[in-house]
Write an enzyme that holds these catalytic residues in place. Structure first.
Site, short mmCIF file in Angstrom:
data_model
loop_
_atom_site.label_atom_id
_atom_site.label_comp_id
_atom_site.label_asym_id
_atom_site.label_seq_id
_atom_site.Cartn_x
_atom_site.Cartn_y
_atom_site.Cartn_z
N PHE A 290 -1.22 3.32 2.97
CA PHE A 290 -2.60 3.12 3.44
C PHE A 290 -2.59 3.06 4.95
O PHE A 290 -1.80 2.33 5.55
CB PHE A 290 -3.17 1.80 2.88
CG PHE A 290 -4.60 1.58 3.31
CD1 PHE A 290 -5.65 2.18 2.64
CD2 PHE A 290 -4.88 0.79 4.42
CE1 PHE A 290 -6.97 2.00 3.05
CE2 PHE A 290 -6.19 0.60 4.84
CZ PHE A 290 -7.24 1.20 4.16
N ASP B 113 4.11 2.90 10.65
CA ASP B 113 2.88 2.11 10.67
C ASP B 113 3.24 0.67 10.29
O ASP B 113 3.47 0.35 9.12
CB ASP B 113 1.87 2.70 9.68
CG ASP B 113 0.53 1.97 9.75
OD1 ASP B 113 0.48 0.89 10.37
OD2 ASP B 113 -0.45 2.48 9.17
N LYS C 257 -3.66 -5.93 12.91
CA LYS C 257 -3.69 -7.11 12.04
C LYS C 257 -3.25 -8.40 12.75
O LYS C 257 -4.01 -8.96 13.51
CB LYS C 257 -2.88 -6.85 10.78
CG LYS C 257 -3.62 -5.88 9.84
CD LYS C 257 -3.20 -6.07 8.41
CE LYS C 257 -3.87 -5.11 7.45
NZ LYS C 257 -5.07 -5.66 6.84
C1 LIG Z 1 -0.47 -0.22 7.10
C2 LIG Z 1 -1.91 -0.21 7.50
N1 LIG Z 1 -2.35 0.72 8.35
C3 LIG Z 1 -3.64 0.76 8.76
C4 LIG Z 1 -4.56 -0.15 8.29
C5 LIG Z 1 -6.00 -0.09 8.77
O1 LIG Z 1 -6.22 -1.18 9.61
P1 LIG Z 1 -7.70 -1.75 9.88
O2 LIG Z 1 -8.22 -2.28 8.60
O3 LIG Z 1 -7.50 -2.82 10.95
O4 LIG Z 1 -8.52 -0.66 10.43
C6 LIG Z 1 -4.15 -1.13 7.38
C7 LIG Z 1 -5.12 -2.09 6.83
O5 LIG Z 1 -4.93 -2.66 5.77
C8 LIG Z 1 -2.79 -1.16 6.98
O6 LIG Z 1 -2.35 -2.08 6.11
#
Ligand SMILES: Cc1ncc(COP(=O)(O)O)c(C=O)c1O
Length: 391
Positions: free
Chosen positions: A131, A216, A245
């Protein structure tokens, strides 16, 4: 329906479904709802509230910065922004690099995606179950069909491969691949940990083909797993790391950190943001970093996480517990995660159910021993209510 629930339903877009509670205040790992009930927050705003709620260091840093210089735009620099970029590069600890600040994880991914296009190649390889966010770009890199289908066509030339399968990765990456994007631990999938040598294989494969390795760490990074960055466990050096986060403990911020030659791919005019690198958000992040260090929270996260995992697995209705530190996923012996989350909430514990059989915990890094003991004591009773007695 409470008055808040009615007003919410009448005034907010129905993208999240009805909220479980209306929360009014928090302290440490505890929150209180509008009816006065108290909860132990074992989700931490989905892996965000690193220092819990209303931590004095965060409140002070935000208050001081807002009273000094709140927002300036990226025509100008601020000291917190520069200091935070330097601190993040030092934490990533992979030589020279450069940072682009954003306001969210999705935007950090968007910056990373645009950066990959500047390699002159367009192909990106991503893991199934990963994700990376919900903007059109980040969604193009996210495999979940239910999220993607209503918004097709998305930016293309993306190949999905099974997570943790180095052979599949090797087959998908070619001389046309701009980047491989992976979470060191998949968070939204329910905390899925790849084999130990997976990231090293990804590094080898990307290097062989001149592709970028982009990790990520939006969910797994910033101390959540007991290391500053989860990929440090594998010893690999990526080209790009995305963060968000927990970075500023609840103040909106994201960062796209690019290392080595990748640091210069985005040039003037290629990308921009009004709020990204805002001095208040950067001051908040610096306060989080200082507090994690000063309170030895990385070591504590490792200990507390192990205690939680051991305690959760002790129940026969739990078939597997995964994760590192305070990023914890567990599998139930039946599709009962919604019932378990509801039963936990009724007993005063906030947990998350990312899939029908999986429960995820991502509590504040400041979770106390009393909080852990209270949850582990309640856990079998929660499962009794949700799943019936063990067989
Ligand atoms: C691994 C990862 N990347 C990107 C995101 C997207 O982040 P945001 O919700 O702050 O836009 C998330 C959100 O859960 C995530 O867990």
């Amino acid at each position: 329906m409470t008055d808040f629930a009615r007003r919410y339903a009448d005034s907010l877009m129905n993208t999240f479904g009805p909220p479980k509670l209306t929360l009014v205040r928090g302290a440490g790992a505890h929150v209180w709802d509008s009816e006065g009930a108290e909860y132990v927050d074992l989700l931490g705003g989905i892996a965000v509230n690193a220092l819990g709620h209303a931590h004095p260091a965060l409140v002070q840093a935000v208050t001081d910065q807002l009273s000094t210089l709140g927002h300036i735009s990226n025509f100008f620099a601020s000291e917190p922004q520069i200091e935070l970029a330097e601190r993040l590069l030092a934490l990533v600890d992979a030589g020279p690099g450069k940072v682009f600040f954003t306001n969210s994880g999705t935007e950090a991914v968007e910056a990373g995606f645009k950066l990959t296009r500047r390699t002159g190649r367009t192909h990106v390889v991503v893991a199934e179950g990963g994700f990376h966010g919900r903007s059109m770009g980040a969604l193009a890199l996210t495999s979940k069909e239910a999220y993607r289908a209503p918004f097709e066509p998305l930016p293309g030339h993306v190949t999905f491969v099974p997570f943790g399968d180095a052979e599949a990765l090797a087959s998908a990456v070619t001389g046309e691949t701009a980047a491989v994007l992976l979470e060191p631990i998949q968070g939204e999938a329910g905390v899925v940990v790849p084999p130990d040598d997976y990231l090293a294989a990804a590094r080898r494969i990307t290097s062989e083909h001149g592709a970028l390795l982009w990790l990520d760490e939006i969910q797994s990074g910033m101390g959540r797993t007991g290391l500053w960055l989860e990929h440090h466990r594998s010893g690999v050096t990526p080209d790009v790391v995305t963060l968000a986060k927990g970075l500023a403990g609840g103040f909106p911020i994201g960062a796209c950190v690019a290392l080595g030659a990748a640091a210069d791919l985005l040039q003037p005019g290629n990308h921009g943001t009004t709020f990204g690198g805002n001095p208040v958000a950067c001051a908040a992040a610096l306060a989080v970093l200082r507090t994690i260090e000063a309170q030895g929270l990385l070591e504590r996260v490792t200990l507390v996480g192990q205690k939680l995992r051991d305690g959760l697995l002790a129940d026969p209705r739990v078939t597997e517990v995964r994760g590192e530190g305070l990023l914890i996923g567990l599998d139930l012996s039946a599709d009962a995660s919604a019932e378990v989350a509801a039963a936990a909430l009724a007993r005063g514990f906030i947990v998350n159910n990312p899939t029908p059989r999986r429960i995820r915990l991502a509590p504040p890094l400041v979770l106390t021993d009393d909080d852990v003991d209270a949850f582990l004591t309640a856990w079998p009773l929660i499962l009794d209510v949700a799943m019936g007695a063990p067989t």
